[in-house]
Design a protein around this motif. Structure first.
Motif, PDB file in Angstrom:
ATOM      1  N   ARG A 172      -5.942 -14.693-109.237  1.00  0.00           N
ATOM      2  CA  ARG A 172      -5.564 -14.061-110.508  1.00  0.00           C
ATOM      3  C   ARG A 172      -5.797 -12.558-110.418  1.00  0.00           C
ATOM      4  NH1 ARG A 172      -2.766 -15.305-115.303  1.00  0.00           N
ATOM      5  NH2 ARG A 172      -3.225 -13.555-116.659  1.00  0.00           N
ATOM      6  N   ALA A 173      -4.721 -11.782-110.386  1.00  0.00           N
ATOM      7  CA  ALA A 173      -4.845 -10.327-110.254  1.00  0.00           C
ATOM      8  C   ALA A 173      -5.529  -9.706-111.467  1.00  0.00           C
ATOM      9  CB  ALA A 173      -3.465  -9.705-110.047  1.00  0.00           C
ATOM     10  N   SER A 174      -5.281 -10.260-112.671  1.00  0.00           N
ATOM     11  CA  SER A 174      -5.793  -9.597-113.885  1.00  0.00           C
ATOM     12  C   SER A 174      -7.299  -9.660-114.008  1.00  0.00           C
ATOM     13  CB  SER A 174      -5.164 -10.201-115.151  1.00  0.00           C
ATOM     14  OG  SER A 174      -5.743 -11.456-115.477  1.00  0.00           O
ATOM     15  N   LEU A 177       5.253  -9.101 -99.920  1.00  0.00           N
ATOM     16  CA  LEU A 177       3.960  -8.434-100.122  1.00  0.00           C
ATOM     17  C   LEU A 177       4.256  -6.995-100.517  1.00  0.00           C
ATOM     18  CD1 LEU A 177       2.005  -9.676 -96.957  1.00  0.00           C
ATOM     19  CD2 LEU A 177       2.199 -10.771 -99.189  1.00  0.00           C
ATOM     20  N   ASN A 178       3.468  -6.464-101.423  1.00  0.00           N
ATOM     21  CA  ASN A 178       3.735  -5.125-101.946  1.00  0.00           C
ATOM     22  C   ASN A 178       2.516  -4.225-101.828  1.00  0.00           C
ATOM     23  OD1 ASN A 178       6.500  -5.457-103.023  1.00  0.00           O
ATOM     24  ND2 ASN A 178       5.524  -7.038-104.254  1.00  0.00           N
ATOM     25  N   ASP A 191      -1.205  -4.944-103.129  1.00  0.00           N
ATOM     26  CA  ASP A 191      -1.612  -6.352-103.152  1.00  0.00           C
ATOM     27  C   ASP A 191      -2.972  -6.481-102.475  1.00  0.00           C
ATOM     28  OD1 ASP A 191       0.706  -7.149-104.424  1.00  0.00           O
ATOM     29  OD2 ASP A 191       1.608  -8.062-102.657  1.00  0.00           O
ATOM     30  N   GLY A 222      -0.638  -6.033-107.612  1.00  0.00           N
ATOM     31  CA  GLY A 222       0.527  -6.838-107.979  1.00  0.00           C
ATOM     32  C   GLY A 222       0.190  -8.313-107.893  1.00  0.00           C
ATOM     33  N   ASP A 223      -0.301  -8.726-106.759  1.00  0.00           N
ATOM     34  CA  ASP A 223      -0.710 -10.120-106.563  1.00  0.00           C
ATOM     35  C   ASP A 223      -1.980 -10.146-105.728  1.00  0.00           C
ATOM     36  OD1 ASP A 223       1.287 -12.253-107.582  1.00  0.00           O
ATOM     37  OD2 ASP A 223       2.612 -10.796-106.649  1.00  0.00           O
TER      38      ASP A 223
END
Lengths: 435, 435
Positions: free
Chosen positions: B169-171, B357-358, B361, B130-131
């Motif tokens: 950057r997560a991607s 926070l998920n 992450d 997610g992040d």
């Protein structure tokens, strides 16, 4: 797509009466969002006046044909990412079909069953945000803030060469209306040797435009400036809430972190690139002496059409004002042309290192301020770093935001010969910190 | 969970022969990841020696009971987020059940049908991120780098008070093995008045540990330091590839952006908090004179057990070395105790402003370096900003990474009386920029 078509015709009216003359959502707008009524699953919708066209139910009933149906089906889930992942053509087809249906009285009974009252709906984020990036393209904001900290040299040497930006926190982006809980964090008083931990005392807004990304680019493959414009699905209002005291203490050397990542509010409707087509204008010429953009950021067509004729406004309404029935007070208003870079330049720069942009990614423009006091995009600027309070109509004053304050952003696209369109609500009310 | 159980028993062996004595994946490890074979759908798996236990097929066949089955079902999809979202108990139950099954020869035929050869599998990211946040907790790295730029005052005043970090950057996070395309970007030569655009000339690695987040926190609700440890699902190796010349030009005032967001490589296996339990050690005492952490970051139990006994290593193998059969050359090795903050402190600080926070992450620790040359986590440090080349066994030398170079990270948990476990591959090979 470049240019206008029948969907922009100022003579076109809708049989949805509330759309005609609507400040934000006349039939010339038709923005995309995700909504639900209590107990229902979120799905895609299109705003028309005070109502929402339920794209999921319309798609199921076969209201659309061909590419428009493809787009409506892609908008039927709880997030619009599948719709954003399509090429622009199906979204344009959906817009044209919806505009025709909502203006053709003969089709009213067939379409009206798919309309819901906006007042019954909860708005969600329009897309699942993969990554959120915040730029710093508001040159007067950068100047105004720089002047507070470095009076002799307000803009850093890189500013006019590189679109400055940083990665933000996707998980803390919320749609308009969610409460803004005052964040706690480390701060160090100017005369203190050590920091303390507690609620921020310098809570601020930042007026920004957001860009929703449509088709992106493959990881490792940059996007040319000529391609970049077509990757913009649409725009939104964005409030990059900021805790200035946390920011001042934490931001060296890696930039803002917890001072920003407690909440970011967006208006929930994607005002599409197609709807904004009549409001495209030339990017203002750079001041004499400024460097020309490097070739990877330069495109004649982008310079000619890459800016937007938008008026952006910030308003505050304190709790006492609300209780006394005092309307929100305008803090400022100004044009979106106060951005130093076009949205296409921001997209191209972002992908220039091969960074993969994906459908549903969100970019913030950076705070948009005027050079003078009429349209400052933050209280930090308007109050000169908290030194000159703003006096409100009921006699209250503010340097930074207090609990109970409601902060509204508004945005409106205006051009002679066209019907104005707007962004809808972008509001947050400040609540006290967690006990 | 605190303490060790039968899954850590050094006498426990597996009927999977390759697991016994395996450098990374003996039966005491059992890390979690996502794999597929060509043409198959990605799903969760557990590494055991040179094989992978297919958790999806095991869950379908009813190999597990109760909470272990719940966990295996949650691991059956293309990303482990549902498994990470569970409380720790089902993951512990799955670990205990798998450890029992893989060590009990009587169950071999029943279990072996769910094993695939690791050499046949492609590894994916273990979770949909997610992040991604990157910290700067490697104090000697901060010192070494600070000394290059500010010899008199290498650490900024906030460093020992605030866990410094920034959003990443997560991607662009990818699993080990994906090629590293040399990014292009703006740089300004020291003697130039204007920047140019082109491929980075100062491509570097950064040796970090990654933390995979399990259950997080609700937006607006901080996590106490006592809770934070339980939100760590496990650790990974992380290479925060960096373009130093882009970084130097772009990073003021908002921090690193495109200099980092072209690629980040992680080892694909989550080495779980449970597997790491025997390797928990006390956080080293702070040097005399350093400030005590603020109360929200202080927990006696975390100080007593919040660090990890890990040896972290960087190795390089150039294309010429590969062709000549020269083994990867060690650039450095050092302990993970060179982190100034515990992982729990990073988690608590991150959520202290209410940031949500998920599960899934990812946090990076920041570059982990030794104070001396034996275990520098980046070439920037090891070559003193590119001034002192590293000489390789075949006579080549490097200041920064060149096309064709393979860069390996390795990590190993070591403690007397326990079987060592490791992280598996974390490698990337540099490719030329996009033409």
């Amino acid at each position: 797509m470049r240019g206008t078509d029948e969907t922009h015709d100022p003579a076109r009216v809708s049989w949805v009466d509330s759309a005609n003359g609507h400040a934000d959502f006349p039939i010339q707008n038709l923005p995309l969002g995700v909504f639900s009524r209590p107990g229902e699953a979120p799905r895609g919708g299109m705003a028309i006046g005070e109502r929402i066209l339920d794209l999921a139910s319309a798609a199921r009933s076969g209201l659309f044909d061909g590419e428009a149906q493809t787009a409506a089906e892609a908008a039927s889930g709880p997030a619009l990412n599948p719709l954003l992942a399509l090429a622009p053509a199906p979204r344009c087809a959906l817009r044209r079909a919806a505009s025709a249906l909502l203006s053709d009285t003969a089709r009213r009974s067939e379409v009206e069953v798919h309309l819901v009252e906006a007042s019954d709906a909860i708005m969600h984020l329009p897309a699942a945000i993969g990554d959120y990036t915040d730029f710093y393209a508001g040159v007067h904001h950068a100047m105004n803030v720089g002047r507070l900290f470095r009076p002799a040299d307000p803009l850093l040497p890189n500013y006019k060469h590189v679109p400055i930006g940083y990665h933000g926190r996707a998980s803390t982006v919320v749609p308009s209306g969610r409460t803004v809980r005052r964040p706690s964090g480390q701060t160090r008083a100017p005369d203190a040797s050590a920091p303390t931990f507690g609620p921020t005392q310098r809570l601020d807004l930042e007026l920004e435009l957001g860009v929703w990304i449509a088709q992106g680019n493959r990881l490792g493959e940059p996007l040319s400036i000529a391609e970049a414009g077509s990757r913009i699905a649409g725009l939104t209002l964005l409030n990059d809430w900021s805790a200035r005291d946390l920011q001042a203490w934490e931001y060296q050397p890696l930039g803002p972190f917890l001072a920003k990542s407690f909440l970011t509010t967006v208006s929930p409707w994607i005002v599409t690139a197609e709807a904004l087509e009549p409001f495209r204008i030339a990017q203002p010429a750079r001041p004499e002496g400024d460097p020309a953009p490097l070739p990877y950021l330069w495109d004649e067509a982008d310079q000619a059409h890459g800016a937007f004729a938008l008026e952006l406004e910030t308003l505050i309404q304190t709790e006492a004002m609300r209780k006394a029935g005092v309307a929100p007070h305008r803090l400022g208003v100004g044009p979106a042309t106060n951005l130093y870079w076009t949205m296409a330049q921001l997209v191209t720069h972002h992908a220039s290192n091969g960074c993969g942009l994906n459908p549903g990614d969100l970019l913030g423009s950076g705070t948009i301020s005027t050079p003078d006091d009429t349209g400052m995009g933050s209280l930090l600027e308007l109050t000169r770093g908290g030194k000159q309070p703003v006096v409100l109509p009921n006699g209250e004053s503010r340097t930074f935001l207090e609990d109970g304050d409601a902060l509204h952003l508004r945005g409106r696209a205006v051009r002679e010969g066209f019907v104005s369109i707007g962004f809808g609500e972008c509001v947050g009310v400040i609540e006290p910190e967690t006990a």
